[in-house]
Design an enzyme around this catalytic site. Structure first.
Site, PDB file in Angstrom:
ATOM      1  N   HIS B  71     -25.730  34.435  -0.765  1.00 44.03           N
ATOM      2  CA  HIS B  71     -26.391  35.093   0.369  1.00 44.03           C
ATOM      3  C   HIS B  71     -27.858  34.650   0.488  1.00 44.03           C
ATOM      4  O   HIS B  71     -28.367  34.439   1.590  1.00 44.03           O
ATOM      5  CB  HIS B  71     -26.275  36.619   0.177  1.00 44.03           C
ATOM      6  CG  HIS B  71     -27.098  37.408   1.136  1.00 44.03           C
ATOM      7  ND1 HIS B  71     -28.224  38.097   0.755  1.00 44.03           N
ATOM      8  CD2 HIS B  71     -26.969  37.606   2.472  1.00 44.03           C
ATOM      9  CE1 HIS B  71     -28.741  38.699   1.814  1.00 44.03           C
ATOM     10  NE2 HIS B  71     -28.010  38.421   2.870  1.00 44.03           N
ATOM     11  N   GLU B  74     -27.939  31.412   2.148  1.00 38.96           N
ATOM     12  CA  GLU B  74     -27.697  31.593   3.593  1.00 38.96           C
ATOM     13  C   GLU B  74     -29.027  31.848   4.319  1.00 38.96           C
ATOM     14  O   GLU B  74     -29.313  31.249   5.360  1.00 38.96           O
ATOM     15  CB  GLU B  74     -26.720  32.754   3.808  1.00 38.96           C
ATOM     16  CG  GLU B  74     -26.457  33.105   5.259  1.00 38.96           C
ATOM     17  CD  GLU B  74     -26.536  34.596   5.508  1.00 38.96           C
ATOM     18  OE1 GLU B  74     -27.424  35.016   6.277  1.00 38.96           O
ATOM     19  OE2 GLU B  74     -25.710  35.353   4.926  1.00 38.96           O
ATOM     20  N   HIS B  75     -29.864  32.723   3.751  1.00 40.35           N
ATOM     21  CA  HIS B  75     -31.184  32.964   4.365  1.00 40.35           C
ATOM     22  C   HIS B  75     -32.027  31.681   4.372  1.00 40.35           C
ATOM     23  O   HIS B  75     -32.722  31.390   5.341  1.00 40.35           O
ATOM     24  CB  HIS B  75     -31.939  34.040   3.578  1.00 40.35           C
ATOM     25  CG  HIS B  75     -31.553  35.437   3.934  1.00 40.35           C
ATOM     26  ND1 HIS B  75     -32.487  36.388   4.277  1.00 40.35           N
ATOM     27  CD2 HIS B  75     -30.345  36.046   4.008  1.00 40.35           C
ATOM     28  CE1 HIS B  75     -31.862  37.538   4.542  1.00 40.35           C
ATOM     29  NE2 HIS B  75     -30.564  37.347   4.376  1.00 40.35           N
ATOM     30  N   GLU B 151     -33.442  43.827   2.088  1.00 38.48           N
ATOM     31  CA  GLU B 151     -32.114  43.968   2.689  1.00 38.48           C
ATOM     32  C   GLU B 151     -31.216  44.803   1.773  1.00 38.48           C
ATOM     33  O   GLU B 151     -30.467  45.668   2.221  1.00 38.48           O
ATOM     34  CB  GLU B 151     -31.480  42.591   2.953  1.00 38.48           C
ATOM     35  CG  GLU B 151     -30.142  42.678   3.672  1.00 38.48           C
ATOM     36  CD  GLU B 151     -29.548  41.329   4.040  1.00 38.48           C
ATOM     37  OE1 GLU B 151     -30.203  40.287   3.802  1.00 38.48           O
ATOM     38  OE2 GLU B 151     -28.424  41.314   4.575  1.00 38.48           O
TER      39      GLU B 151
END
Lengths: 437, 447
Positions: B71, B74-75, B151
């Site tokens: 993840h 991904e950012h 997040e």
């Protein structure tokens, strides 16, 4: 005694770069006006019904009655109790969803061409002949009470409720349309029946259909569905006065990340400067990765996962809102950056480049909204409620393109009110306390 | 007999002729020479398209100790490449009137843009660039790590239900990475560095580990031409590891957890069972589980709702969930939210009694017919949103299924019998492979 169909002949070709959304205005045999997009490519119809007023129609002391009434529409109608109704609906593979917001009770329906008459008969009963059986009332009441108790311990809900109270005081906008544990517990079947009579009337009705149906059939269908509704419902409340003052309100809550809602007085949807304000917001905090707030608070400083602002221009009041969430030891810094950006945009305005980029994005993103029968039906009803003409779809992007940097900066100076910006923070923020500007 | 009901009964018969024709016709698939798979889903109603690249790499493919790196990466793919500045990717999509984002799951990471139909080439040019050319700095790492920690704060730390569900998952899996949250454990996220991200990137971001899915107003031949031009020139990664994860041993001990938090207002019981997933060429058991979840907890007419909300006064809400689209063993989940005044113990007992009674009584054939009718209709409604069809192919192809499996899936669902549903319930709803969790209020007063 059937009247002749009042077809409106002008078909509007939408978006040069987008779907040819041809919106027809049709009048049903009994005289109900509605909007239709005829598209036979998939054998189903999406329909959107809206009754203006929503939870703002709650009678004094009966907060939550419209919400509970709306939730009960699918819990039995006509000859069918809740379970029999649900089974009948499943057999038809239709879906009806009911919602009550501050400004409207809405019904979104989706049904197959091949059994549309049977689906409509079921839907008609939920609008005209809901049973409001006592066991259904108690079952749904318990669900709403459970949700209200959860909201009372949810930082986002606490922030929303607190902000609404500060912004709108005793006006219905100032409290949660779902009601409170006390008001919902006290609602009687009579209150629910009254809420039903208050909401469902022809004087506040908006209808859109999109999909596999001709104007003639749609007119017959709309009449079958809605004929017999009373002419008038309960009077809508007047506009809400926005009572926000600048400063910070902290609600102590033991949780690792502080949640903040911020806002100030907004701008009406029909204000001539609305488009300029919309472009301004896109530059300042419009939710894309390119906005100033996203860049300053997230990209440069890593203070949050998400920050955005938006023009909340509702029927009875307009506010300009935003939200952000940061760890308790970082929220004070996030708020400082937001206040700085708000003041900088007010005093220095934005650049011509930013305005152009925002306009390109907004005009390009507009056609992407028209991505299916259901979304198009909702857009058409939004337009009707806002009093927009059918050709708005074709002219909207031109209006957006006509906005100049001068317009945006004039509006920025007039609209943005750094001194009047109120933050409501829920959490255990470090270095923040209640304050008034 | 009630007139309305008889009329509906007639329609059901007529409706049972509904078929899925038209959906499979809209799907084209092929493979580039470097091993990149391509799926095109056509819908020419509006001049709009969605361009997606899915990587067969998710949180369950992460090295031990680096949870959250899939993840995190991904950012980081929105930062600079050899050709683009940090943020330029999204800014360019926006400047072309489009929208873009990305998402990460256990088995995949996917990137997508929604734009006007004439912008496909630009999207491919940029997406193929960041498949192999990202350039990260230590500064990117420090700032973006703060973003993913916020997040996690938002999605998990601030929400006791998420914290509870994380603990349930961790207890369900003894040996498989599905027990680790997609976003990562906080203490490991805090330690993620540049090398962790780059190592994951170099290993998994390659055309032979990716699937291109374009949906909307596009011509498959044109998609092929552009895909060959932009993606086809990227060499395959010869060192792409085989996707083998540590598997679960036999689960032979029922587990229980109790999670308390002062922020809980509404306690509930949650139950998960280790369950088989859809396997290529053998999707029947998963299909039976999909129907089992619908029958037990798919809405107002479901078995648990009838028993716990209508026939008795136990619950305000109950539901069952199963999603079989998963590379390895997944879970079958139940939840019962008791009414005020009903204890979690009573709620759990009522749930278990209902499950036992269901297995004894079997499936109501009328209920099964209604559910199958809805599934057939869902295929008609799905054509209104081809992006959701595109997403379905993305999930299937990153979890070991083929285009043929996905195309056969509706028929596999329709073929399931009541006896098969009961048989799979007996097999899967086994206490020894289950976790039971109580989410409770912590009544302690904090200072």
């Amino acid at each position: 005694m059937s009247r002749i169909f009042g077809f409106i002949l002008a078909l509007i070709l939408a978006l040069p770069a987008a779907a040819a959304v041809q919106v027809e205005e049709v009048t049903s045999p009994s005289g109900i006006d509605f909007w239709l997009v005829e598209d036979h490519s998939i054998p189903f119809v999406a329909m959107d019904l809206r009754f203006r007023g929503g939870t703002s129609l709650d009678a004094p002391g009966k907060r939550g009655s419209v919400y509970l009434m709306t939730a009960l529409l699918e819990e039995g109608a006509g000859d069918l109790d809740a379970r029999a109704h649900a089974r009948a609906l499943e057999s038809l593979a239709a879906s009806f969803s009911y919602d009550a917001s501050d400004d409207a009770v809405s019904i979104s329906a989706r049904f197959l061409t091949e059994n549309k008459d049977a689906a409509l008969a079921l839907l008609r009963d939920t609008i005209h002949a809901p049973r409001f059986d006592q066991d259904a009332i108690e079952r749904v009441r318990a669900q709403i009470l459970s949700s209200l108790r959860s909201d009372a311990k949810d930082p986002d809900s606490i922030a929303r409720t607190t902000f609404s109270r500060l912004a709108f005081g005793d006006h219905p906008y100032g409290s949660d349309g779902e009601g409170t544990v006390d008001t919902v517990s006290a609602l009687t079947r009579e209150d629910i029946v009254q809420a039903h009579a208050d909401v469902f009337a022809k004087d506040r009705l908006y209808v859109s259909l999109v999909g596999d149906i001709t104007p003639e059939d749609a007119g017959i269908l709309v009449d079958r569905l809605l004929e017999g509704l009373p002419a008038e419902g309960r009077a809508l409340p007047g506009p809400a006065e926005v009572t926000l003052t600048g400063g910070t309100t902290v609600v102590d809550f033991d949780t690792p990340q502080s949640v903040a809602i911020f806002g100030q007085t907004g701008i009406d949807r029909d204000d001539p400067d609305f488009f300029a304000a919309y472009v301004l917001n896109q530059v300042l905090g419009g939710g894309s990765f390119e906005s100033r707030l996203m860049d300053e608070v997230r990209e440069k400083r890593g203070l949050t996962y998400g920050i955005y602002s938006y023009l909340a221009s509702r029927d009875l009041a307009a506010v300009y809102l935003g939200s952000v969430a940061s760890a308790n030891d970082r929220i004070a810094q996030a708020i400082e950056v937001i206040r700085t950006e708000w003041a900088r945009a007010a005093s220095e305005g934005v650049t011509a480049e930013e305005v152009e980029a925002a306009k390109t994005y907004l005009t390009g993103a507009y056609p992407l909204r028209f991505d299916g029968n259901g979304p198009i039906a909702r857009i058409l009803t939004d337009m009707q409620m806002e009093g927009l003409p059918r050709d708005y779809i074709a002219t909207r992007n031109d209006k957006m393109r006509a906005v100049t940097v001068e317009d945006v900066n004039r509006v920025a100076a007039e609209l943005l009110d750094p001194e009047g910006l109120r933050f409501v923070v829920v959490g255990a923020p470090e270095g923040l306390g209640d304050s008034t500007n | 007999m009630n007139r309305l009901l008889s009329c509906i009964a007639g329609l059901v018969l007529a409706a049972s002729t509904l078929s899925a024709e038209g959906i499979n016709d809209a799907v084209t698939s092929f493979e580039l020479d470097n091993g990149m798979q391509v799926v095109v889903v056509e819908d020419h109603r509006a001049p709009v398209l969605q361009h997606m690249v899915w990587y067969k790499a998710g949180s369950a493919d992460e090295p031990k100790g680096s949870s959250g790196v899939a993840h995190f990466l991904e950012h980081l793919l929105f930062k600079a490449t050899d050709k683009m500045e940090a943020g330029e990717f999204s800014a360019t999509v926006a400047a072309n009137g489009g929208q873009d984002n990305a998402f990460t799951s256990y088995d995949y990471t996917a990137y997508f843009q929604r734009v006007a139909a004439d912008r496909l080439e630009l999207m491919m040019q940029m997406e193929s660039d960041r498949m192999v050319n990202i350039r990260l700095t230590e500064d990117n790492i420090a700032t973006e790590r703060d973003v993913i920690l916020e997040e996690r704060n938002m999605r998990v730390e601030n929400n006791p239900r998420s914290l509870f569900s994380e603990q349930m998952g961790a207890v369900q899996y003894f040996n498989h990475r599905y027990g680790v949250p997609i976003i990562g454990w906080k203490h490991e996220m805090e330690e993620l560095g540049l090398e962790d991200a780059l190592a994951f990137y170099r290993t998994y971001y390659a055309p032979n580990n990716a699937i291109l899915i374009v949906s909307g107003d596009v011509d498959p031949a044109e998609v092929r031409r552009l895909a060959e031009q932009y993606y086809g020139v990227i060499p395959a990664n010869p060192d792409l590891p085989e996707r083998i994860r540590t598997q679960e041993p036999p689960q032979t001990a029922a587990r229980r957890i109790t999670f308390k938090d002062t922020r809980v207002a509404q306690p509930y019981v949650s139950r998960s069972y280790l369950a088989p997933e859809r396997d290529s060429g053998a999707q029947e058991k998963a299909a039976a589980l999909v129907l089992l979840a619908e029958i037990l907890g798919g809405g107002t007419t479901s078995y648990l709702t009838e028993r716990l909300q209508f026939d008795s006064d136990i619950a305000v809400y109950s539901a069952a969930f199963y999603s079989g689209t998963s590379l390895d063993d997944t879970t079958f989940d139940l939840i019962v939210v008791p009414k005020d005044g009903v204890t979690l113990e009573d709620a759990e007992q009522a749930m278990d009694q209902a499950l036992a009674d269901f297995i004894r009584d079997g499936v109501d054939p009328e209920q099964l017919d209604r559910i199958k009718m809805q599934m057939r209709a869902a295929q008609i409604y799905a054509r209104d949103n081809v992006d959701s069809i595109a997403n379905r192919y993305g999930r299937a192809l990153t979890t070991g299924l083929t285009v043929e499996d996905e195309q056969a899936w509706p028929d596999v669902l329709q073929a399931v019998t009541g006896d098969e549903i009961v048989a799979v319930a007996r097999e899967v709803l086994r206490p020894e492979a289950s976790v039971t969790g109580w989410l409770m209020r912590d009544e302690r007063v904090t200072q």
